[in-house]
Motif scaffolding. Sequence first.
Motif, PDB file in Angstrom:
ATOM      1  N   ILE A  92       0.830  -1.209   0.000  1.00 31.50           N
ATOM      2  CA  ILE A  92       0.000   0.000   0.000  1.00 31.50           C
ATOM      3  C   ILE A  92       0.865   1.260   0.000  1.00 31.50           C
ATOM      4  N   LEU A  93       1.889   1.283   0.833  1.00 29.83           N
ATOM      5  CA  LEU A  93       2.756   2.464   0.909  1.00 29.83           C
ATOM      6  C   LEU A  93       3.505   2.683  -0.401  1.00 29.83           C
ATOM      7  N   ASN A  94       3.903   1.601  -1.069  1.00 22.98           N
ATOM      8  CA  ASN A  94       4.604   1.730  -2.338  1.00 22.98           C
ATOM      9  C   ASN A  94       3.701   2.236  -3.456  1.00 22.98           C
ATOM     10  N   MET A  95       2.391   2.100  -3.282  1.00 25.93           N
ATOM     11  CA  MET A  95       1.457   2.657  -4.263  1.00 25.93           C
ATOM     12  C   MET A  95       1.424   4.183  -4.221  1.00 25.93           C
ATOM     13  N   GLY A  96       1.808   4.752  -3.069  1.00 23.68           N
ATOM     14  CA  GLY A  96       1.758   6.192  -2.914  1.00 23.68           C
ATOM     15  C   GLY A  96       0.886   6.667  -1.773  1.00 23.68           C
ATOM     16  N   GLU A  98       0.176   7.588   1.950  1.00 24.57           N
ATOM     17  CA  GLU A  98       1.106   8.135   2.933  1.00 24.57           C
ATOM     18  C   GLU A  98       1.073   7.386   4.252  1.00 24.57           C
ATOM     19  N   LYS A  99      -0.132   6.882   4.633  1.00 24.46           N
ATOM     20  CA  LYS A  99      -0.275   6.231   5.932  1.00 24.46           C
ATOM     21  C   LYS A  99      -1.127   4.975   5.794  1.00 24.46           C
ATOM     22  N   ILE A 100      -0.907   4.070   6.738  1.00 23.72           N
ATOM     23  CA  ILE A 100      -1.694   2.848   6.876  1.00 23.72           C
ATOM     24  C   ILE A 100      -2.606   3.003   8.088  1.00 23.72           C
ATOM     25  N   CYS A 101      -3.882   2.663   7.931  1.00 23.30           N
ATOM     26  CA  CYS A 101      -4.823   2.713   9.047  1.00 23.30           C
ATOM     27  C   CYS A 101      -5.190   1.288   9.457  1.00 23.30           C
ATOM     28  N   LEU A 102      -4.948   0.968  10.720  1.00 24.67           N
ATOM     29  CA  LEU A 102      -5.237  -0.365  11.251  1.00 24.67           C
ATOM     30  C   LEU A 102      -6.410  -0.282  12.222  1.00 24.67           C
ATOM     31  N   THR A 103      -7.392  -1.157  12.050  1.00 26.33           N
ATOM     32  CA  THR A 103      -8.541  -1.182  12.951  1.00 26.33           C
ATOM     33  C   THR A 103      -8.650  -2.562  13.599  1.00 26.33           C
ATOM     34  N   LEU A 112       1.613  -6.002  14.848  1.00 23.63           N
ATOM     35  CA  LEU A 112       1.753  -5.461  13.496  1.00 23.63           C
ATOM     36  C   LEU A 112       1.950  -3.947  13.533  1.00 23.63           C
ATOM     37  N   ILE A 113       1.377  -3.282  14.542  1.00 21.91           N
ATOM     38  CA  ILE A 113       1.602  -1.845  14.709  1.00 21.91           C
ATOM     39  C   ILE A 113       3.096  -1.575  14.825  1.00 21.91           C
ATOM     40  N   GLN A 114       3.758  -2.353  15.676  1.00 20.00           N
ATOM     41  CA  GLN A 114       5.192  -2.172  15.911  1.00 20.00           C
ATOM     42  C   GLN A 114       6.008  -2.530  14.675  1.00 20.00           C
ATOM     43  N   GLU A 115       5.623  -3.592  13.977  1.00 17.64           N
ATOM     44  CA  GLU A 115       6.358  -4.014  12.780  1.00 17.64           C
ATOM     45  C   GLU A 115       6.333  -2.930  11.706  1.00 17.64           C
ATOM     46  N   PHE A 120       8.726   1.398   8.648  1.00 13.23           N
ATOM     47  CA  PHE A 120       8.374   2.540   7.803  1.00 13.23           C
ATOM     48  C   PHE A 120       8.245   3.851   8.571  1.00 13.23           C
ATOM     49  N   GLY A 121       8.419   3.803   9.892  1.00 17.26           N
ATOM     50  CA  GLY A 121       8.301   5.003  10.710  1.00 17.26           C
ATOM     51  C   GLY A 121       6.918   5.150  11.306  1.00 17.26           C
ATOM     52  N   LYS A 122       6.863   5.671  12.532  1.00 12.73           N
ATOM     53  CA  LYS A 122       5.571   5.797  13.219  1.00 12.73           C
ATOM     54  C   LYS A 122       4.636   6.769  12.521  1.00 12.73           C
ATOM     55  N   GLN A 123       5.189   7.704  11.727  1.00 15.85           N
ATOM     56  CA  GLN A 123       4.341   8.666  11.021  1.00 15.85           C
ATOM     57  C   GLN A 123       3.461   7.988   9.971  1.00 15.85           C
ATOM     58  N   SER A 124       3.771   6.736   9.637  1.00 15.36           N
ATOM     59  CA  SER A 124       2.999   6.013   8.623  1.00 15.36           C
ATOM     60  C   SER A 124       1.913   5.134   9.227  1.00 15.36           C
ATOM     61  N   VAL A 125       1.816   5.089  10.564  1.00 19.74           N
ATOM     62  CA  VAL A 125       0.882   4.167  11.226  1.00 19.74           C
ATOM     63  C   VAL A 125      -0.240   4.931  11.929  1.00 19.74           C
TER      64      VAL A 125
END
Length: 257
Positions: A92-96, A98-103, A112-115, A120-125
Amino acid sequence: MLQKRIIPLLFLSENKIVKTEKFKNISYVGDPLNILKIFNEKEVDEIILLDISKRKKNYKLQVELLKQFASECFMPITYGGGINSLADAELILNMGFEKICLTHVALSNPKLIQEISDNFGKQSVVVKLDLKKNLFRKLKVYDYLNNKFINEDINHYIKKIISLGAGELVINFVDNEGTRAGLYDADLLKIDLNIEIPIIISGGVNSHQNIKDLFKSRIDAVALGSLLVYFGIHKAVLINYPNKDEKKELTEFLFKE
């Protein structure tokens, strides 16, 4: 102080943008790419796109549609839905995006949050918490996919996901979601907003005044669904967003001494 943000929150189901009410009563809103183009023209702050198709069996990431969406989006975009591994997040991040949303996966596999954060940096989670009142009217973290409440204090859970590496938090009030009934300070009383990561509030916001009132509290953004896609009591579809003057009026008090 960072400027407050107003974020369209869009639900994707198969190849359609839809809206729900309290996570039920799914209604068709429109074509994803057409709605994206309208929000591009309106110069929105950013977009959150959540694929709710996982509620159906045999769910698969809609790779081609998501590639199109990411490539045509002029603003930062967060994506959630069907991300169950580090490889999914990388895709998903390689598509462009900026962030991943986990529910749901943040509840079932919090590591998985930590991984993702470590790689990729906490700014992406981004972690999204759905809050709902139980039979005793007590606000609890709610797992929609399994239709159950999480027996853990909300604020304790928030601290845990921050410690794992979440860089942003979406708090959604399920009982208000899609109702345009209003979201007020009373809904926020059970939540410790004095945390070190940005907080986005969602669920039932019904007016510009409601947004302005919420911005007086310790939140960084509001995520809006129905207010930005419907007009009037009959819910006619009308994609809208505050113009520059309206946004200034909503946030200008933040910069006064």
